[in-house]
Design a protein around this motif. Structure first.
Motif, short mmCIF file in Angstrom:
data_model
loop_
_atom_site.label_atom_id
_atom_site.label_comp_id
_atom_site.label_asym_id
_atom_site.label_seq_id
_atom_site.Cartn_x
_atom_site.Cartn_y
_atom_site.Cartn_z
N ASP A 129 -4.56 8.75 -3.84
CA ASP A 129 -5.79 8.02 -4.09
C ASP A 129 -5.60 6.64 -3.47
O ASP A 129 -5.09 5.72 -4.12
CB ASP A 129 -6.07 7.95 -5.59
N VAL A 130 -5.99 6.52 -2.21
CA VAL A 130 -5.73 5.27 -1.49
C VAL A 130 -6.49 4.11 -2.13
O VAL A 130 -5.96 3.00 -2.25
CB VAL A 130 -6.12 5.42 -0.01
N ALA A 131 -7.70 4.36 -2.58
CA ALA A 131 -8.52 3.29 -3.16
C ALA A 131 -7.86 2.67 -4.39
O ALA A 131 -7.99 1.47 -4.64
CB ALA A 131 -9.90 3.83 -3.52
N ASN A 132 -7.16 3.51 -5.16
CA ASN A 132 -6.49 3.02 -6.36
C ASN A 132 -4.99 2.84 -6.17
O ASN A 132 -4.27 2.61 -7.14
CB ASN A 132 -6.75 3.98 -7.52
N ASN A 133 -4.54 2.96 -4.91
CA ASN A 133 -3.11 2.78 -4.60
C ASN A 133 -2.23 3.61 -5.53
O ASN A 133 -1.26 3.11 -6.12
CB ASN A 133 -2.71 1.31 -4.65
N SER A 134 -2.58 4.87 -5.65
CA SER A 134 -1.88 5.74 -6.57
C SER A 134 -1.63 7.12 -5.95
O SER A 134 -2.30 7.52 -4.99
CB SER A 134 -2.70 5.93 -7.86
N VAL A 135 -0.66 7.80 -6.51
CA VAL A 135 -0.39 9.19 -6.20
C VAL A 135 -0.33 9.94 -7.52
O VAL A 135 0.25 9.44 -8.50
CB VAL A 135 0.92 9.35 -5.41
N ALA A 155 8.84 8.05 -6.42
CA ALA A 155 9.66 7.21 -5.55
C ALA A 155 9.01 7.12 -4.19
O ALA A 155 8.28 8.02 -3.76
CB ALA A 155 11.07 7.79 -5.43
N GLY A 156 9.27 6.01 -3.49
CA GLY A 156 8.66 5.74 -2.20
C GLY A 156 9.68 5.65 -1.07
O GLY A 156 10.72 5.00 -1.22
N GLY A 213 0.80 -1.20 0.00
CA GLY A 213 0.00 0.00 0.00
C GLY A 213 0.84 1.26 0.00
O GLY A 213 1.73 1.42 0.84
N LEU A 214 0.56 2.17 -0.91
CA LEU A 214 1.32 3.41 -0.97
C LEU A 214 1.09 4.30 0.24
O LEU A 214 1.90 5.20 0.52
CB LEU A 214 0.97 4.19 -2.24
N GLU A 215 0.00 4.04 0.97
CA GLU A 215 -0.27 4.90 2.13
C GLU A 215 0.79 4.74 3.21
O GLU A 215 0.90 5.56 4.11
CB GLU A 215 -1.66 4.62 2.70
#
Length: 126
Positions: A73-79, A97-98, A28-30
């Motif tokens: 966009d947590v639902a779509n695992n995107s930024v 980058a993360g 998860g990107l969050e």
């Protein structure tokens, strides 16, 4: 470790807009601070914007402040990076980058970014 894929780059005229996407998979990107960086030909890579994990802190480089907007966009695992009023000097390859080590802390362009996408080309030209 999360895998990141950028998309949305292209050719746009000065004053135009583009929206870049950074899609995550595997995690998860969050849980990551996500940064956008860019590298123009012959120049060093520079930080553009970042969004924190666990807080609502956001940072923008002075060169893009007021023109670019980063969002999650947590639902779509995107930024996303919405880029408006583009200028020729915005031409570059853009990377996301993360940083998994900054949960609860303000993000920084100098963070420990361990996951990188392959980049997407943005060209601003008439």
């Amino acid at each position: 470790q999360v895998q990141l894929v950028e998309s949305g780059g292209g050719l746009v005229q000065p004053g135009g807009s583009l929206k870049l996407s950074c899609a995550g998979s595997g995690f998860g990107l969050e849980y990551y601070a996500i940064g956008w960086f860019r590298q123009a030909p012959g120049k060093e890579r520079e930080g553009v914007s970042c969004v924190s994990s666990g807080t609502d802190r956001i940072w923008y480089a002075d060169a893009v402040k007021g023109r670019f907007t980063i969002s999650r966009d947590v639902a779509n695992n995107s930024v996303y990076l919405q880029m408006n009023r583009l200028k020729a000097e915005d031409t570059a390859v853009y990377y996301c980058a993360g940083d998994p080590y900054a949960i609860g802390k303000p993000c920084s362009q100098f963070g420990e970014y361990v996951s990188w996408g392959q980049g997407t080309q943005v060209t601003v030209s008439s």
